[in-house]
Motif scaffolding. Structure first.
Motif, mmCIF file in Angstrom:
data_model
loop_
_atom_site.group_PDB
_atom_site.id
_atom_site.type_symbol
_atom_site.label_atom_id
_atom_site.label_comp_id
_atom_site.label_asym_id
_atom_site.label_seq_id
_atom_site.Cartn_x
_atom_site.Cartn_y
_atom_site.Cartn_z
ATOM 1 N N GLY A 47 -30.750 -39.732 -3.874
ATOM 2 C CA GLY A 47 -31.112 -38.473 -3.232
ATOM 3 C C GLY A 47 -30.807 -38.448 -1.750
ATOM 4 O O GLY A 47 -30.779 -39.470 -1.072
ATOM 5 N N SER A 48 -30.564 -37.257 -1.228
ATOM 6 C CA SER A 48 -30.224 -37.096 0.181
ATOM 7 C C SER A 48 -30.999 -35.925 0.756
ATOM 8 O O SER A 48 -31.313 -34.965 0.057
ATOM 9 N N VAL A 49 -31.314 -36.018 2.047
ATOM 10 C CA VAL A 49 -32.028 -34.917 2.712
ATOM 11 C C VAL A 49 -31.139 -34.292 3.782
ATOM 12 O O VAL A 49 -31.617 -33.593 4.657
ATOM 13 N N SER A 50 -29.856 -34.570 3.753
ATOM 14 C CA SER A 50 -28.944 -34.018 4.749
ATOM 15 C C SER A 50 -28.966 -32.500 4.697
ATOM 16 O O SER A 50 -28.975 -31.899 3.635
ATOM 17 N N GLY A 51 -29.005 -31.897 5.871
ATOM 18 C CA GLY A 51 -29.019 -30.437 5.949
ATOM 19 C C GLY A 51 -30.406 -29.834 5.867
ATOM 20 O O GLY A 51 -30.562 -28.619 5.969
ATOM 21 N N ASN A 52 -31.444 -30.663 5.680
ATOM 22 C CA ASN A 52 -32.806 -30.157 5.586
ATOM 23 C C ASN A 52 -33.431 -30.148 6.975
ATOM 24 O O ASN A 52 -33.839 -31.188 7.485
ATOM 25 N N ASN A 53 -33.487 -29.011 7.596
ATOM 26 C CA ASN A 53 -34.037 -28.896 8.954
ATOM 27 C C ASN A 53 -35.399 -28.218 8.973
ATOM 28 O O ASN A 53 -35.886 -27.808 10.020
ATOM 29 N N SER A 54 -36.009 -28.077 7.798
ATOM 30 C CA SER A 54 -37.289 -27.381 7.724
ATOM 31 C C SER A 54 -38.384 -28.153 8.456
ATOM 32 O O SER A 54 -38.444 -29.388 8.406
#
Length: 522
Positions: A414-421
């Motif tokens: 899994g990746s959290v790239s792009g998650n700026n929340s």
């Protein structure tokens, strides 16, 4: 000792092993109680015949691999009054008796009343974790709509009373009779009460009677006497039969079992018992359980009876607890405003490395169960509050609680790239109105917060103090730096108005537990 024959009970050898281990442990504890902190000690009390289910605590789950946490609400409160009984008797409770969520939910919290169309309000708060300064504590709460007693729908109550020989002790049938007499004073003309007894055979001690005929109800209660063997199966069937015959449409129809748990339900199979309770539940007759007494109390079975019947489980350890359950909190005890209430929390892996739900071990659900309206869940009564705590490990914090696994061979990790929340988590709830079978959904996003726990609300601090107390009491592997001393210090900052003295009593119980554990008193 009579054996509680109940299909869902734990294996006899397991109960024996737990009890022997508990007896050996408590016999080695140095007891130093202070007279004004706990009730007079009764060294003659023997808890060895009691039954408690083993609790495997929830572990930390990584938000990247398991972002969803799903559980059913629980408003049972029996664990707190039962733990109090142990401490007031000069003994530490077995770990299986310490269900932390029930201890947290024992207290009244100053949560805001619901203002919209939903029957409850959702409250969230995030702050630092008192027992681990590198972690956060997430506080999620529900506040049920309060209903004045005079506005409650009419009730059709059938009390199924254990009058077997094991109920003769003063803290069993005599206390039960005093408890029911207090309830009688709050009945209305449009309420109906019946009493079914069982001991060797079942009988109708009081036909369905209007609440206005208090003297008739009181006479039937006073005439109850303990004696004989136990045969509860016939009693359960008769109690449900009476409830159906006097069913009140749009009312509160409920069978209430009152027993010490030394109770032979008389069913030929587990399937027969489950089908009976679930059939009656689906037909609108709920089941609640009141536990009494010491020595043969079967906590694990009492709890599961209530769970199967869409009801609540309480332990009555004295007349004050009877007043709390059957008088002060009568609306929530007897009237359900929402059923099959489920909570699902989605944690943001960009903010949360790992999380752990504190308590609710026997209420955990699969993630798919959240959207499945056929899956049974918990109920909320009028005015009830439900509180849940998550311990959260933020991203970047090194922790031995976080376990790693090998990288997957057939799919990408899994990746959290792009998650700026900036959201820490989103909480979703599903519930059904008591007369409906299709659920409704509530969704609430919660931002991150680095507030110190000392600056958090009084509600937050009280819940945290109870959770810390419970973790130390059951010697949780996740307690970190938790201690009786810190739990006591936090509890003292969260006493509030404390109209009924429950919070002050809580601080006394912490002191008693600390003393029984060999600690020094103030």
């Amino acid at each position: 000792m009579k054996r509680f024959i109940f299909a869902i009970a734990i294996l006899p050898w397991l109960g024996y092993a737990c009890n022997q281990s508990y007896k050996n442990r408590t016999s080695e504890v140095a007891v130093e109680a202070v007279a004004d902190q706990v009730a007079p000690l009764d060294q003659e009390k023997d808890f060895s015949g009691e039954g408690y289910a083993h609790i495997t605590e929830n572990s930390f789950a990584t938000a990247l691999d398991q972002p969803l946490s799903t559980f059913s609400v629980d408003v049972d409160k029996a664990a707190y009054s039962n733990v109090r009984r142990f401490l007031n008797s000069g003994q530490l409770p077995p770990a299986g008796a310490v269900r932390i969520e029930e201890m947290i939910n024992y207290f009244d919290y100053d949560y805001q009343q619901p203002s919209g169309n939903d029957p409850f309000n959702v409250i969230t708060e995030v702050a630092g974790c008192p027992w681990n300064e590198k972690h956060q504590l997430v506080h999620i709460a529900l506040k049920g709509k309060e209903i004045e007693k005079k506005e409650l729908p009419p009730s059709n109550l059938v009390f199924l009373i254990d009058v077997s020989g094991s109920m003769q002790d003063e803290d069993k049938l005599p206390l039960l009779k005093k408890s029911l007499l207090m309830l009688t004073k709050n009945l209305r003309e449009n309420d109906n009460v019946s009493i079914v007894t069982y001991a060797g055979s079942a009988g109708l001690a009081l036909p369905s009677t209007s609440g206005a005929d208090r003297s008739d109800i009181a006479d039937a209660i006073e005439d109850l006497e303990a004696g004989g063997s136990t045969a509860g199966g016939e009693g359960i069937q008769l109690a449900y039969k009476v409830a159906r015959e006097h069913f009140k449409k749009n009312g509160n129809n409920r069978v209430i079992i009152a027993t010490d748990g030394d109770f032979n339900v008389g069913m030929s199979s587990e399937d027969e018992l489950v089908r009976l309770i679930e059939k009656e539940r689906e037909g609108g007759v709920f089941l609640s359980v009141l536990g009494f007494g010491t020595g043969n109390y079967q906590d694990n079975n009492m709890q599961q009876l209530a769970d199967k019947g869409n009801g609540n489980h309480y332990y009555i350890d004295g007349i004050q607890e009877a007043r709390k359950v059957l008088v002060n909190e009568l609306s929530g005890t007897l009237f359900t405003i929402a059923k099959d209430v489920k909570i699902q929390v989605e944690f943001n892996p960009a903010k949360v490395q790992a999380y752990r739900l504190i308590g609710y071990e026997n209420r955990m659900l699969n993630k798919e169960d959240f959207n499945d309206d056929q899956k049974d869940a918990g109920e909320i009564g009028a005015g009830h509050t439900v509180t849940a705590l998550y311990e959260v490990i933020p991203v970047g914090v090194k922790s031995d609680f976080v376990k790693t696994v090998d990288h997957l061979k057939y799919q990408k990790t899994g990746s959290v790239s792009g998650n700026n929340s900036e959201e820490l988590f989103t909480v979703k709830l599903r519930y059904k109105k008591p007369d409906e079978e299709e659920s409704r959904k509530i969704t609430l996003a919660v931002p991150d917060n680095d507030e110190d726990w000392k600056d958090a609300s009084e509600n937050f601090r009280l819940a945290a103090a109870v959770a810390e107390f419970g973790m130390v009491l059951r010697n949780s592997e996740y307690k970190s730096k938790a201690s009786y001393e810190q739990a006591l210090a936090i509890a003292k900052t969260a006493k509030g108005i404390d109209e009924n003295g429950y919070r002050s009593e809580f601080t006394d119980l912490i002191k008693a537990a600390r003393s029984l554990s060999g600690g020094l008193e103030d």
